[in-house]
Design a protein around this motif. Sequence first.
Motif, PDB file in Angstrom:
ATOM      1  N   UNK A  15       0.834  -1.206   0.000  1.00 22.29           N
ATOM      2  CA  UNK A  15       0.000   0.000   0.000  1.00 22.29           C
ATOM      3  C   UNK A  15       0.866   1.253   0.000  1.00 22.29           C
ATOM      4  N   UNK A  16       0.343   2.326  -0.598  1.00 29.03           N
ATOM      5  CA  UNK A  16       1.045   3.613  -0.677  1.00 29.03           C
ATOM      6  C   UNK A  16       0.323   4.733   0.056  1.00 29.03           C
ATOM      7  N   UNK A  17      -1.004   4.668   0.076  1.00 26.30           N
ATOM      8  CA  UNK A  17      -1.820   5.739   0.649  1.00 26.30           C
ATOM      9  C   UNK A  17      -2.791   5.134   1.655  1.00 26.30           C
ATOM     10  N   UNK A  18      -2.803   5.669   2.863  1.00 30.99           N
ATOM     11  CA  UNK A  18      -3.707   5.196   3.905  1.00 30.99           C
ATOM     12  C   UNK A  18      -4.757   6.265   4.177  1.00 30.99           C
ATOM     13  N   UNK A  19      -6.018   5.907   3.940  1.00 36.24           N
ATOM     14  CA  UNK A  19      -7.133   6.787   4.283  1.00 36.24           C
ATOM     15  C   UNK A  19      -7.527   6.475   5.720  1.00 36.24           C
ATOM     16  N   UNK A  20      -7.601   7.490   6.546  1.00 35.17           N
ATOM     17  CA  UNK A  20      -7.925   7.289   7.950  1.00 35.17           C
ATOM     18  C   UNK A  20      -9.012   8.256   8.372  1.00 35.17           C
ATOM     19  N   UNK A  21     -10.125   7.724   8.835  1.00 34.69           N
ATOM     20  CA  UNK A  21     -11.242   8.553   9.266  1.00 34.69           C
ATOM     21  C   UNK A  21     -11.386   8.557  10.774  1.00 34.69           C
ATOM     22  N   UNK A  22     -12.099   7.554  11.279  1.00 34.24           N
ATOM     23  CA  UNK A  22     -12.350   7.473  12.723  1.00 34.24           C
ATOM     24  C   UNK A  22     -11.065   7.407  13.531  1.00 34.24           C
ATOM     25  N   UNK A  23     -10.061   6.703  13.015  1.00 39.94           N
ATOM     26  CA  UNK A  23      -8.821   6.544  13.782  1.00 39.94           C
ATOM     27  C   UNK A  23      -8.084   7.862  13.953  1.00 39.94           C
ATOM     28  N   UNK A  24      -8.390   8.855  13.124  1.00 41.00           N
ATOM     29  CA  UNK A  24      -7.799  10.187  13.266  1.00 41.00           C
ATOM     30  C   UNK A  24      -8.725  11.112  14.033  1.00 41.00           C
ATOM     31  N   UNK A  25      -9.939  11.315  13.517  1.00 40.56           N
ATOM     32  CA  UNK A  25     -10.808  12.355  14.062  1.00 40.56           C
ATOM     33  C   UNK A  25     -11.455  11.983  15.396  1.00 40.56           C
ATOM     34  N   UNK A  26     -11.452  10.679  15.737  1.00 42.63           N
ATOM     35  CA  UNK A  26     -11.977  10.266  17.039  1.00 42.63           C
ATOM     36  C   UNK A  26     -10.871  10.113  18.074  1.00 42.63           C
ATOM     37  N   UNK A  27      -9.637  10.334  17.655  1.00 43.01           N
ATOM     38  CA  UNK A  27      -8.504  10.204  18.570  1.00 43.01           C
ATOM     39  C   UNK A  27      -8.457  11.373  19.548  1.00 43.01           C
ATOM     40  N   UNK A  28      -7.845  11.126  20.707  1.00 42.46           N
ATOM     41  CA  UNK A  28      -7.688  12.194  21.698  1.00 42.46           C
ATOM     42  C   UNK A  28      -6.887  13.343  21.106  1.00 42.46           C
ATOM     43  N   UNK A  29      -5.872  12.986  20.305  1.00 42.64           N
ATOM     44  CA  UNK A  29      -5.076  13.988  19.591  1.00 42.64           C
ATOM     45  C   UNK A  29      -5.004  13.584  18.125  1.00 42.64           C
ATOM     46  N   UNK A  30      -5.861  14.146  17.273  1.00 45.48           N
ATOM     47  CA  UNK A  30      -5.834  13.795  15.856  1.00 45.48           C
ATOM     48  C   UNK A  30      -4.474  14.039  15.210  1.00 45.48           C
TER      49      UNK A  30
END
Length: 223
Positions: free
Chosen positions: A191-206
């Motif tokens: 893989x080259x590109x990782x799309x991250x939704x919940x794991x970023x925006x729901x994190x304590x520190x995005x």
Amino acid sequence: MKHLIAPSVLAANFAKLYDDIQMVNKSEADWFHIDIMDGVFVPNISFGFPVMQAIAKHAEKPLDVHLMIVDPDRYLTACKESGAEIITVHYEACTHLHRTLAAIKELGCKAGVALNPHTPVSLLRDVIQDVDLVCLMSVNPGFGGQKFIDRTYAKISDLRTMAAGINDALLIEIDGGVGDKNAALLLEVGADVLVAGSSVFSAESPTEAIRSLKNVVHGAQQV
């Protein structure tokens, strides 16, 4: 090439969208991933071009636009005019995929194709040389926060093998259920590109979540 991180704006706080855009701007992220959903191709409606234009006005990084819609050809020009630099359409939604890819490139955008979890990568064999990016859906498209489908690892490997010697510059993007627990293996298999939704925006520190994904180490090498 250092792998790319594309936070998915669909998971942002829409009541504080400007703040989240600025967070991504200042972070180690590379792209904004923009999901356009029509409630027909997928069982959900996200947002349309006015919101995308508002994001583009403040974004300091490329907009990676994922059209989860039927008849995407009708909206390619509007997508470009709304700020897209990469436009990805679904294989399952395109009757004449080769023509659609050519139309995207004529607009001056990078052309991507997305595959649903049940769609084999072998179906891209005759257009693989025409594609800049393949987005492998690692969940069924339409909603955030779903569990990652493990079959995705084999699909990445199969796609990388198929593109070898034909399109070595191809970017393989993974969308759905991506986080610290699977990022290293995704990169390991190609893989080259990782799309991250919940794991970023729901994190304590995005910002820290993005930094962690950007600096994933696998084996003895930093990707």
